[in-house]
Design an enzyme around this catalytic site. Sequence first.
Site, PDB file in Angstrom:
ATOM      1  N   GLU A 126       0.830  -1.203   0.000  1.00 50.33           N
ATOM      2  CA  GLU A 126       0.000   0.000   0.000  1.00 50.33           C
ATOM      3  C   GLU A 126       0.869   1.259   0.000  1.00 50.33           C
ATOM      4  O   GLU A 126       0.554   2.233  -0.679  1.00 50.33           O
ATOM      5  CB  GLU A 126      -0.921   0.007   1.211  1.00 50.33           C
ATOM      6  CG  GLU A 126      -2.082  -0.967   1.110  1.00 50.33           C
ATOM      7  CD  GLU A 126      -3.172  -0.451   0.187  1.00 50.33           C
ATOM      8  OE1 GLU A 126      -4.196   0.037   0.678  1.00 50.33           O
ATOM      9  OE2 GLU A 126      -2.983  -0.532  -1.055  1.00 50.33           O
ATOM     10  N   GLU A 135      -3.972  -9.946   3.176  1.00 56.41           N
ATOM     11  CA  GLU A 135      -5.096  -9.498   4.006  1.00 56.41           C
ATOM     12  C   GLU A 135      -6.193 -10.552   4.160  1.00 56.41           C
ATOM     13  O   GLU A 135      -6.675 -10.804   5.276  1.00 56.41           O
ATOM     14  CB  GLU A 135      -5.685  -8.197   3.442  1.00 56.41           C
ATOM     15  CG  GLU A 135      -4.846  -6.957   3.694  1.00 56.41           C
ATOM     16  CD  GLU A 135      -3.699  -6.769   2.720  1.00 56.41           C
ATOM     17  OE1 GLU A 135      -2.985  -5.770   2.827  1.00 56.41           O
ATOM     18  OE2 GLU A 135      -3.517  -7.641   1.838  1.00 56.41           O
TER      19      GLU A 135
END
Length: 256
Positions: free
Chosen positions: A115, A135
């Site tokens: 990210e 995730e």
Amino acid sequence: MTPTFHTILLDVQDRVATVTLNRPDSRNALNSLMCAELVRVMESLATDPLVHVVLIQAAGAAFCAGADLKERKTMNTSEMTARRVQGFAAYGAIERLPQPVIAVVQGPAFGSGCEIAAACDFVLASSEAIFCYPEVGWGTVGATQRLPRIAGARKAKELLFTGRRFGAAEACEIGLVNHMYAPDALQPEALEMAKKIAGASPLTVRLTKRSIDQGLATTREGAMAIELLAIEENLRGTDWQQAIAGFGAPAQGDRA
């Protein structure tokens, strides 16, 4: 006075600011303090006229191993939500910088590391870099917005659903990484590129970045209006006539 940080390092030389993630003993895992310090440093750099380009790199073998799971073990639902918001704030602060931001990924970038890299304008990576979006495997939701805009929805779904690891070559293929270099060439190549960009008119570069980012968020007609306004602002704020006059002129020492 240079601000003091505990999880990052800041160095500014020749109009290039280098922000180094500096928790090598934790593989630069993103914790609450690092989130806050990333926001602080980005806000500081955004208003610094002496900074034309920003590099984000990392100390140690890993770029960023993801979120600091040790920190999360004792959190309740409310605390976890607040921590996720902190992460969003850090990524957003990187993304909002008016200057170009280049991620320099020398090793593993997992979860939050991906990210951070995706929030930069583009990414340069070592051939030894490894990327992963874990995730879903952790039972959480994340990375659902930047990755699809970079790699497309189908590729993003595959990488998010499976959490498989992939190398820098595949990251280049899907558009997550712009260029891949041998490990010992990564830093020199990144610095050379940063210096080249830093040598251009800072207003022109910022307006180009703003036009691309804002233009992608609107219609084609709206995007053209954004570019026209940027052109007008650039004409008022730069010595464009001198630049054009010098175009094609022999460099010093060249012979006609």
